[in-house]
Motif scaffolding. Structure first.
Motif, PDB file in Angstrom:
ATOM      1  N   TYR A  79     -23.642  20.699 -15.461  1.00  0.00           N
ATOM      2  CA  TYR A  79     -22.623  20.201 -14.971  1.00  0.00           C
ATOM      3  C   TYR A  79     -22.264  20.772 -13.486  1.00  0.00           C
ATOM      4  O   TYR A  79     -21.731  19.956 -12.723  1.00  0.00           O
ATOM      5  CB  TYR A  79     -21.083  20.227 -15.743  1.00  0.00           C
ATOM      6  N   SER A  80     -22.570  21.994 -13.260  1.00  0.00           N
ATOM      7  CA  SER A  80     -22.122  22.583 -11.998  1.00  0.00           C
ATOM      8  C   SER A  80     -23.460  22.072 -11.097  1.00  0.00           C
ATOM      9  O   SER A  80     -22.917  21.865  -9.710  1.00  0.00           O
ATOM     10  CB  SER A  80     -22.531  24.113 -12.083  1.00  0.00           C
ATOM     11  N   ILE A  81     -24.595  21.569 -11.530  1.00  0.00           N
ATOM     12  CA  ILE A  81     -25.368  20.856 -10.546  1.00  0.00           C
ATOM     13  C   ILE A  81     -24.997  19.492  -9.966  1.00  0.00           C
ATOM     14  O   ILE A  81     -25.113  19.005  -8.868  1.00  0.00           O
ATOM     15  CB  ILE A  81     -26.872  20.728 -11.240  1.00  0.00           C
TER      16      ILE A  81
ATOM     17  N   GLY B 100     -22.060  18.490 -10.237  1.00  0.00           N
ATOM     18  CA  GLY B 100     -20.747  18.857  -9.227  1.00  0.00           C
ATOM     19  C   GLY B 100     -21.254  19.077  -7.950  1.00  0.00           C
ATOM     20  O   GLY B 100     -20.471  18.398  -6.977  1.00  0.00           O
ATOM     21  N   LEU B 101     -22.148  19.772  -7.632  1.00  0.00           N
ATOM     22  CA  LEU B 101     -22.480  20.269  -6.371  1.00  0.00           C
ATOM     23  C   LEU B 101     -23.325  19.146  -5.740  1.00  0.00           C
ATOM     24  O   LEU B 101     -23.070  19.008  -4.346  1.00  0.00           O
ATOM     25  CB  LEU B 101     -23.733  21.390  -6.277  1.00  0.00           C
ATOM     26  N   LEU B 102     -24.009  18.247  -6.599  1.00  0.00           N
ATOM     27  CA  LEU B 102     -24.700  17.061  -5.924  1.00  0.00           C
ATOM     28  C   LEU B 102     -23.466  16.070  -5.496  1.00  0.00           C
ATOM     29  O   LEU B 102     -23.480  15.466  -4.074  1.00  0.00           O
ATOM     30  CB  LEU B 102     -25.309  16.428  -6.847  1.00  0.00           C
TER      31      LEU B 102
ATOM     32  N   LEU C 118     -20.366  16.627  -4.633  1.00  0.00           N
ATOM     33  CA  LEU C 118     -19.860  17.423  -3.335  1.00  0.00           C
ATOM     34  C   LEU C 118     -20.564  17.124  -2.274  1.00  0.00           C
ATOM     35  O   LEU C 118     -19.988  16.617  -1.059  1.00  0.00           O
ATOM     36  CB  LEU C 118     -19.615  18.760  -3.764  1.00  0.00           C
ATOM     37  N   PHE C 119     -21.927  17.366  -2.182  1.00  0.00           N
ATOM     38  CA  PHE C 119     -22.659  17.341  -1.003  1.00  0.00           C
ATOM     39  C   PHE C 119     -22.708  15.721  -0.722  1.00  0.00           C
ATOM     40  O   PHE C 119     -22.708  15.367   0.429  1.00  0.00           O
ATOM     41  CB  PHE C 119     -24.138  17.557  -1.272  1.00  0.00           C
TER      42      PHE C 119
ATOM     43  N   ASP D 162     -20.560  13.549  -0.993  1.00  0.00           N
ATOM     44  CA  ASP D 162     -19.139  13.445  -0.541  1.00  0.00           C
ATOM     45  C   ASP D 162     -19.013  13.865   0.736  1.00  0.00           C
ATOM     46  O   ASP D 162     -18.494  12.979   1.819  1.00  0.00           O
ATOM     47  CB  ASP D 162     -18.254  13.715  -1.463  1.00  0.00           C
TER      48      ASP D 162
END
Length: 58
Positions: free
Chosen positions: A2-4, A6-8, A10-11, A13
């Motif tokens: 899920y963190s990957i 989420g980071l994707l 975020l990037f 966005d």
């Protein structure tokens, strides 16, 4: 996992916001698009990529 994801998101966005700022849209349109991406990170980003400034007009 899920963190990957989420980071994707975020990037993508951040990328969408930068592209919105660089677009030729008016100031108020830019603000509305940025707010949409910030308030609805995943859905707002997808809508912007499809219909946003510089995107395909439906």
């Amino acid at each position: 996992m899920y963190s990957i994801i989420g980071l994707l998101v975020l990037f993508l966005d951040i990328f969408a916001i930068v592209k919105i700022i660089q677009s030729s849209a008016s100031g108020s349109e830019k603000i509305l698009w940025i707010l949409g991406v910030l308030i609805f990170p995943f859905v707002g980003m997808i809508i912007w990529f499809i219909t946003g400034p510089g995107g395909k007009k439906m």
